[in-house]
Design a protein around this motif. Sequence first.
Motif, mmCIF file in Angstrom:
data_model
loop_
_atom_site.group_PDB
_atom_site.id
_atom_site.type_symbol
_atom_site.label_atom_id
_atom_site.label_comp_id
_atom_site.label_asym_id
_atom_site.label_seq_id
_atom_site.Cartn_x
_atom_site.Cartn_y
_atom_site.Cartn_z
ATOM 1 N N GLY A 1 76.321 -21.966 90.693
ATOM 2 C CA GLY A 1 75.325 -22.888 90.166
ATOM 3 C C GLY A 1 75.695 -24.320 90.474
ATOM 4 O O GLY A 1 76.795 -24.603 90.967
ATOM 5 N N LYS A 2 74.791 -25.220 90.186
ATOM 6 C CA LYS A 2 75.013 -26.632 90.438
ATOM 7 C C LYS A 2 75.464 -27.316 89.167
ATOM 8 O O LYS A 2 74.914 -27.061 88.096
ATOM 9 C CB LYS A 2 73.725 -27.282 90.965
ATOM 10 N N ARG A 3 76.466 -28.159 89.300
ATOM 11 C CA ARG A 3 76.981 -28.869 88.130
ATOM 12 C C ARG A 3 75.867 -29.699 87.495
ATOM 13 O O ARG A 3 75.097 -30.366 88.173
ATOM 14 C CB ARG A 3 78.140 -29.772 88.540
ATOM 15 N N GLY A 4 75.794 -29.627 86.186
ATOM 16 C CA GLY A 4 74.770 -30.378 85.468
ATOM 17 C C GLY A 4 73.477 -29.622 85.277
ATOM 18 O O GLY A 4 72.545 -30.130 84.666
ATOM 19 N N THR A 5 73.402 -28.401 85.826
ATOM 20 C CA THR A 5 72.220 -27.560 85.619
ATOM 21 C C THR A 5 72.623 -26.315 84.858
ATOM 22 O O THR A 5 73.779 -25.902 84.866
ATOM 23 C CB THR A 5 71.571 -27.162 86.952
ATOM 24 N N ASP A 6 71.646 -25.705 84.232
ATOM 25 C CA ASP A 6 71.932 -24.582 83.341
ATOM 26 C C ASP A 6 72.159 -23.275 84.080
ATOM 27 O O ASP A 6 73.001 -22.474 83.722
ATOM 28 C CB ASP A 6 70.778 -24.422 82.352
ATOM 29 N N SER A 7 71.391 -23.033 85.171
ATOM 30 C CA SER A 7 71.420 -21.743 85.868
ATOM 31 C C SER A 7 71.296 -20.611 84.851
ATOM 32 O O SER A 7 72.027 -19.620 84.916
ATOM 33 C CB SER A 7 72.715 -21.597 86.687
ATOM 34 N N SER A 8 70.397 -20.766 83.891
ATOM 35 C CA SER A 8 70.370 -19.885 82.732
ATOM 36 C C SER A 8 70.105 -18.428 83.087
ATOM 37 O O SER A 8 70.746 -17.527 82.547
ATOM 38 C CB SER A 8 69.319 -20.381 81.728
ATOM 39 N N ALA A 9 69.157 -18.168 83.988
ATOM 40 C CA ALA A 9 68.831 -16.781 84.309
ATOM 41 C C ALA A 9 70.016 -16.079 84.961
ATOM 42 O O ALA A 9 70.349 -14.943 84.624
ATOM 43 C CB ALA A 9 67.605 -16.726 85.218
ATOM 44 N N ALA A 10 70.672 -16.759 85.892
ATOM 45 C CA ALA A 10 71.824 -16.169 86.564
ATOM 46 C C ALA A 10 72.978 -15.974 85.584
ATOM 47 O O ALA A 10 73.632 -14.926 85.576
ATOM 48 C CB ALA A 10 72.253 -17.048 87.737
ATOM 49 N N LYS A 11 73.230 -16.969 84.759
ATOM 50 C CA LYS A 11 74.328 -16.857 83.792
ATOM 51 C C LYS A 11 74.061 -15.755 82.778
ATOM 52 O O LYS A 11 74.962 -14.984 82.430
ATOM 53 C CB LYS A 11 74.540 -18.194 83.070
ATOM 54 N N GLN A 12 72.832 -15.669 82.321
ATOM 55 C CA GLN A 12 72.489 -14.657 81.325
ATOM 56 C C GLN A 12 72.691 -13.254 81.885
ATOM 57 O O GLN A 12 73.291 -12.387 81.232
ATOM 58 C CB GLN A 12 71.044 -14.845 80.876
ATOM 59 N N ALA A 13 72.200 -13.012 83.113
ATOM 60 C CA ALA A 13 72.351 -11.695 83.721
ATOM 61 C C ALA A 13 73.816 -11.373 83.986
ATOM 62 O O ALA A 13 74.272 -10.246 83.747
ATOM 63 C CB ALA A 13 71.555 -11.630 85.026
ATOM 64 N N ALA A 14 74.581 -12.354 84.467
ATOM 65 C CA ALA A 14 75.987 -12.125 84.782
ATOM 66 C C ALA A 14 76.809 -11.840 83.529
ATOM 67 O O ALA A 14 77.676 -10.954 83.520
ATOM 68 C CB ALA A 14 76.555 -13.330 85.527
ATOM 69 N N LYS A 15 76.535 -12.577 82.452
ATOM 70 C CA LYS A 15 77.279 -12.360 81.211
ATOM 71 C C LYS A 15 76.952 -10.997 80.596
ATOM 72 O O LYS A 15 77.837 -10.320 80.061
ATOM 73 C CB LYS A 15 76.985 -13.490 80.222
ATOM 74 N N TYR B 1 78.004 -24.670 93.126
ATOM 75 C CA TYR B 1 77.293 -24.628 94.398
ATOM 76 C C TYR B 1 77.708 -25.819 95.262
ATOM 77 O O TYR B 1 77.828 -26.931 94.791
ATOM 78 C CB TYR B 1 75.788 -24.652 94.123
ATOM 79 N N ASP B 2 77.919 -25.563 96.548
ATOM 80 C CA ASP B 2 78.307 -26.594 97.509
ATOM 81 C C ASP B 2 77.309 -26.556 98.657
ATOM 82 O O ASP B 2 77.205 -25.551 99.363
ATOM 83 C CB ASP B 2 79.730 -26.322 98.015
ATOM 84 N N ASP B 3 76.580 -27.640 98.863
ATOM 85 C CA ASP B 3 75.498 -27.642 99.854
ATOM 86 C C ASP B 3 75.932 -28.106 101.247
ATOM 87 O O ASP B 3 75.085 -28.289 102.136
ATOM 88 C CB ASP B 3 74.327 -28.494 99.363
ATOM 89 N N ARG B 4 77.232 -28.290 101.476
ATOM 90 C CA ARG B 4 77.660 -28.909 102.736
ATOM 91 C C ARG B 4 77.257 -28.105 103.967
ATOM 92 O O ARG B 4 76.795 -28.672 104.970
ATOM 93 C CB ARG B 4 79.180 -29.106 102.726
ATOM 94 N N LEU B 5 77.401 -26.791 103.927
ATOM 95 C CA LEU B 5 77.097 -25.977 105.099
ATOM 96 C C LEU B 5 75.587 -25.939 105.353
ATOM 97 O O LEU B 5 75.130 -26.121 106.493
ATOM 98 C CB LEU B 5 77.650 -24.563 104.909
ATOM 99 N N LEU B 6 74.802 -25.720 104.311
ATOM 100 C CA LEU B 6 73.348 -25.712 104.469
ATOM 101 C C LEU B 6 72.826 -27.084 104.884
ATOM 102 O O LEU B 6 71.908 -27.190 105.713
ATOM 103 C CB LEU B 6 72.683 -25.283 103.160
#
Length: 237
Positions: A178-192, A207-212
């Motif tokens: 996920g990106k720092r400062g964002t919730d990524s709630s759906a991904a976190k909820q499913a993973a937990k 998340y690191d956007d350097r390659l993209l």
Amino acid sequence: MRLKLIACKVLTREISALSAVCPHYIDVTFLRQGFHNDPALLQKTLQAEIDRIDRGEDIYSCSGSMPDYDAILLAYGLCGGGTCGVTSRKYPIVLPRAADCITLLLGSRERYRRAFEEESGTFWYTEGWVENSPVPDGKNEKAAYEKYRRIYDEESARFLAAEEESFVGNYRRAAVIGKRGTDSSAAKQAAKKAADAYDWNYIEYEYDDRLLSRLLNGGWDASDFLILPKGHSARPS
């Protein structure tokens, strides 16, 4: 530059954000998630899209008096070999030297390798994956069947639900990108939920956007990108 980008739909959020601030013209086609499960089908699908672009018949691109592209970009990794063999008769193709989309989201092969060395049995969660593909979330087989049935036919849904219950034994960790400062709630909820249900460890990666970003902006150094001249294709090494 004028660029045509073909990408997996799990990267919709990330690519949309980057293309909005990119100095180049980028025409984007998103393909549905899941083709990597059958690399031969992924290769066939990508080649069909590229052939239409070569002929000027791509239904997703601007038509009329628009000038040609400078290159076709593929926001895919090796993906089981699905990107091997694809070729354009008209344009160079640029693709990242990456195993899969997780490498693109982590920003480098080195970071992906370190994560793999930490725990090879990792199931990755991102907002794009949760939005575009069923993921293990700790529910029982009946609930998994209902989840898959919304997308696939009955036979396929029952098979995938059974597979989900059996394959979780291959994993020991749920990792969220996920990106720092964002919730990524759906991904976190499913993973937990999966971590609790299957007794997996839980970890978060930024998340690191350097390659993209370099893919879209033209920073195609040979160490991280493969540039295929027109008429050429790639193979794994």
